[in-house]
Design an enzyme around this catalytic site. Structure first.
Site, PDB file in Angstrom:
ATOM      1  N   ASP A   1      -3.392   2.631  -5.819  1.00  0.00           N
ATOM      2  CA  ASP A   1      -2.203   2.705  -4.953  1.00  0.00           C
ATOM      3  C   ASP A   1      -2.017   1.497  -4.046  1.00  0.00           C
ATOM      4  OD1 ASP A   1      -4.320   3.134  -3.318  1.00  0.00           O
ATOM      5  OD2 ASP A   1      -3.513   4.883  -2.301  1.00  0.00           O
ATOM      6  N   GLU A   2      -2.670   0.395  -4.322  1.00  0.00           N
ATOM      7  CA  GLU A   2      -2.406  -0.794  -3.520  1.00  0.00           C
ATOM      8  C   GLU A   2      -2.510  -2.044  -4.379  1.00  0.00           C
ATOM      9  OE1 GLU A   2      -5.402  -1.982  -0.658  1.00  0.00           O
ATOM     10  OE2 GLU A   2      -6.812  -0.561  -1.511  1.00  0.00           O
TER      11      GLU A   2
ATOM     12  N   ASP B   1       0.858  -1.183   0.000  1.00  0.00           N
ATOM     13  CA  ASP B   1       0.000   0.000   0.000  1.00  0.00           C
ATOM     14  C   ASP B   1       0.897   1.236   0.000  1.00  0.00           C
ATOM     15  OD1 ASP B   1      -2.226   1.511   0.043  1.00  0.00           O
ATOM     16  OD2 ASP B   1      -2.869   0.975   2.072  1.00  0.00           O
TER      17      ASP B   1
END
Lengths: 427, 371
Positions: free
Chosen positions: A103-104, A8
């Site tokens: 974003d992860e 993350d």
């Protein structure tokens, strides 16, 4: 036994902004729009979070909580670019990568010990590679399940790595508040508090049969989750498995409610384009087109039309949704308008006798437009009818060109985004 | 108003007007049929504002007048009466009394004042046998589009030429064109109009009742088309808009042709289609030297294949088609032998009746499916 990493990025949007404007570093920063605008916070820096600002909060509330915050509009193309960079690093690390959002990501590193060494060393190596490639910080959780890996990465923040030893999952989760468990939202949390459950350990102590009686299927899933298992559909499917969405939609909330037909229809054009682009990225064709209208009083209507053939063309989607709009619109001020397509087919199926040439021309033009957008961003080119509605691309909307799972066979260059917020995978 | 008619006359004429009566209307009077008694006839009129029908039957008129009664309820009731005379009396307050044998019924009507006036009939442009018109309709009506948004395709193009008459229908996926070369009396200049599907359905019923030999008088003005079949008159609003240039999509040439027995190929497709995807109806037609194969498969259900012997020595070609589109033509064509023209998996295929002694032209163009 499985080995799953959850990676993350730390305060992703804010961190990317900091790369471009180092003076923002360490300051309370809010990404998503200007103070006082209608809209919500896409991301907040750690400094802003200390004031209680968090994502999905109205911008006005954020401004009130943290008056000294610096408000930034956000640059979707930058986030997309950095997300691609992250994805490239992950891909070079293992082929089994699933971007869960911009974003992860989840990585399946089961059996990769000979290549990357023990889990903790592998995680550190990945952490360093990401930093070298992007200059951004991330946190990584490693565990035997997706669920525990995700919780671990959260606990490792900021800029940390945490490995939960096999067998220690329940012990790791036990002291945590129950809302740390993915899939436990406000409602479930409240219901659990009502029976005296506040920590994951409390939940693990309850009988499965009791939970099932009280919460049904969800109860069973909770029992599994409390022990660190990927239970209850939240994490169905293997990492790296491509799964097609069941529907694709885009909607827009106007910064001020509007009853101007020309504005509303221009927005439909814009949204149809965005939907068409997604369809083409997935190499799908849709048979059902649906309009969503929400008026100022929040009354919400949907109207759907099923076509006699499947389409992936913006102009066809627009034709149908505009017709639905002209039929359904009462003339009252509209707060939100949306375009939704479903009933997907892999090929266009029935060929057209009358519109064959026209469709072929549109198809070529739109795929050229897609390539232009891939290079220059989503708003670089659009239908003339949609120009009146150019709105700033919201950063919290997952971009179309999100890197992700393996591209579908027969597809060109664009990678297929994984399940996204607006793409219901039906699970 | 007061009159007496036989039950059978009343049932027949009411049945013919039933298709025109609006089912779910927001204008209540359109659910009613207008009854007018005068001289020695009862005239019945129904309309949905798009389409109107006027028919009549002999009646013993005791007191001339007019009134409207709910069409559906009236037919449903009269149908159940014994075969005898029905005496109908409509009073000033619009209540009707029906007496037949020992049956006696009161039915609420509405004033004729609110019933829309049918447009007046323009002069006859052409006359043709009912059988010719209905057979042309039967060969094209299934290709009409049900997609409301393509309103110019919600009917058929009717084209009168100096010699002969053409009817064309298409839904954008397939096109059916029939041309009758028979001389049409009365045609002095070319004429074209778009005929709505609902009007075509009603013409079929009227023509069937009147018999193939009876003549149809056709007329048309700016907005309406008129079909007079015997004592019955059908008036339809014209569809507005431009019908696509159908001649542009008629294939000029076909590299490959096979001749088939209509019944063999039809039953083969019917069987194979049981294993076609329900939504798309796609089947694969593969033509190789000496045989034509039809195949379909459903991953979870099973698969099916049929082979039909054909005279063919060209290269192997495999094309996907919507089975329903093929069957529509095969069920409509009266000739026992048909020819299938084709080119490749992305070009239009064509079906026609086979034979050199045909007195008319029937072409059915179908676009393939990508599968």
């Amino acid at each position: 036994m499985k080995l799953i990493f959850h990676l993350d990025m730390d305060a992703f949007f804010v961190s990317v902004e900091e790369l471009f404007n180092p003076s923002l570093k360490g300051k309370p920063v809010v990404v998503g729009g200007q103070r006082g605008q209608r809209g919500v916070v896409s991301a907040a820096s750690y400094a802003a979070r200390r004031f209680g600002v968090h994502s999905a909060m109205p911008l006005r509330t954020a401004g009130r909580l943290c008056p000294q915050a610096i408000f930034v509009d956000g640059h979707p193309h930058r986030y997309r670019e950095y997300s691609h960079k992250v994805y490239e690093v992950l891909q070079s690390f293992t082929p089994l990568v699933e971007m869960a959002s911009i974003d992860e990501a989840y990585l399946d590193l089961t059996g990769a010990g000979r290549l990357h060494g023990p889990p903790l060393r592998a995680a550190h190596e990945l952490h360093n590679r990401i930093h070298r490639a992007t200059n951004l910080n991330c946190s990584i959780g490693a565990a035997t399940s997706r669920l525990v890996a995700k919780v671990a990465s959260d606990q490792a923040k900021p800029n940390g790595v945490l490995w939960i030893l096999p067998g220690q999952e329940a012990k790791f989760l036990a002291p945590l508040e129950i809302r740390k468990i993915p899939g436990v939202g406000k409602v479930t949390e409240k219901n659990l508090h009502a029976i005296g459950v506040t920590r994951v350990g409390d939940l693990a102590g309850l009988e499965e049969t009791f939970l099932e009686r009280r919460f049904g299927k969800l109860g069973l899933a909770l029992a599994g989750k409390a022990r660190g298992l990927d239970a209850g559909g939240w994490f169905d499917g293997e990492i790296g498995d491509a799964s097609d969405p069941k529907s694709i939609s885009h909607e827009h909330t106007f910064s001020e409610d509007t009853a101007e037909a020309i504005v509303l229809e221009a927005m439909l054009a814009r949204l149809s384009e965005m939907v068409g682009r997604r369809l083409r990225e997935h190499a799908l064709h849709a048979r059902t087109v649906q309009l969503k209208l929400r008026y100022s009083d929040f009354s919400t209507f949907t109207r759907a039309h099923t076509l006699d053939h499947a389409t992936k063309l913006d102009n066809e989607i627009l034709d149908h949704v505009r017709r639905l709009f002209r039929k359904a619109w009462t003339g009252a001020a509209v707060r939100l308008i949306g375009v939704h397509v479903s009933s997907f087919e892999d090929s266009e199926g029935q060929l057209s006798l009358l519109d064959g040439e026209k469709n072929a021309r549109w198809s070529k033009a739109l795929s050229a437009a897609d390539r232009i957008r891939d290079r220059f961003g989503e708003s670089s080119i659009s239908l003339a009818g949609g120009l009146k509605s150019t709105f700033r691309e919201r950063v919290h909307e997952n971009p179309a060109s999100l890197p992700g799972k393996t591209p579908r066979p027969g597809k060109n260059d664009a990678a297929v985004p994984p399940a996204e917020r607006s793409e219901s995978s039906g699970k | 108003m007061e009159f007496t008619v036989t039950k059978s006359d009343l049932v027949r004429e009411l049945s013919l007007s039933q298709g025109v009566v609006e089912r779910k209307t927001t204008i209540p009077i359109l659910s009613n049929v207008l009854l007018e008694a005068d001289g020695d006839r009862l005239t019945l009129t129904a309309t949905d504002l798009e389409l109107g029908i006027r028919c009549s039957c002999p009646a013993r008129v005791e007191k001339p007048g007019a009134g409207t009664l709910p069409a559906r309820k009236l037919l449903d009731y009269v149908r159940l009466l014994p075969d005898a005379d029905v005496q109908v009396k409509v009073s000033e307050n619009q209540w009707a009394t029906l007496v037949c044998g020992r049956s006696r019924t009161r039915l609420a009507g509405m004033s004729r004042e609110n019933f829309p006036e049918l447009p007046s009939v323009s002069q006859t442009r052409a006359e043709m046998p009912a059988g010719v018109l209905s057979s042309m309709i039967g060969k094209t009506i299934f290709a009409i589009s049900n997609e409301e948004s393509r309103f110019t395709l919600n009917g058929a193009l009717l084209l009168f030429r100096h010699k002969g008459m053409v009817m064309v229908a298409t839904d954008g996926h397939r096109l059916s064109m029939v041309e009758s070369a028979e001389e049409i009396p009365g045609i002095t200049e070319p004429y074209r109009a778009l005929l709505p599907k609902k009007a075509m359905q009603e013409i079929l019923k009227l023509a069937q009742d009147a018999g193939a030999e009876s003549m149809v008088k056709f007329g048309g003005d700016e907005n309406h088309l008129f079909f007079q079949i015997g004592e019955r008159l059908l008036i339809s609003r014209k569809l507005t808009g431009n019908f696509p240039d159908y001649e542009r999509v008629l294939p000029k040439e076909h590299p490959h042709t096979v001749e088939l027995s209509r019944d063999d190929i039809r039953s083969a497709i019917e069987r194979v289609a049981q294993f076609a995807d329900e939504r798309s109806g796609a089947v694969r037609i593969q033509v190789c030297p000496g045989e034509l194969k039809i195949h379909s498969s459903l991953s979870e259900t099973g698969e099916s294949e049929e082979s039909v012997p054909v005279e063919y020595d060209g290269g192997e070609v495999e094309i996907g088609f919507n089975a329903q589109y093929m069957l529509d033509f095969l069920r409509a064509v009266p000739e026992n032998q048909v020819v299938f023209h084709f080119k490749d998996p992305v070009s239009a295929g064509e079906l026609r009746p086979a034979g050199n002694e045909l007195t008319y032209t029937y072409r059915y163009i179908v676009m393939p499916m990508r599968i």
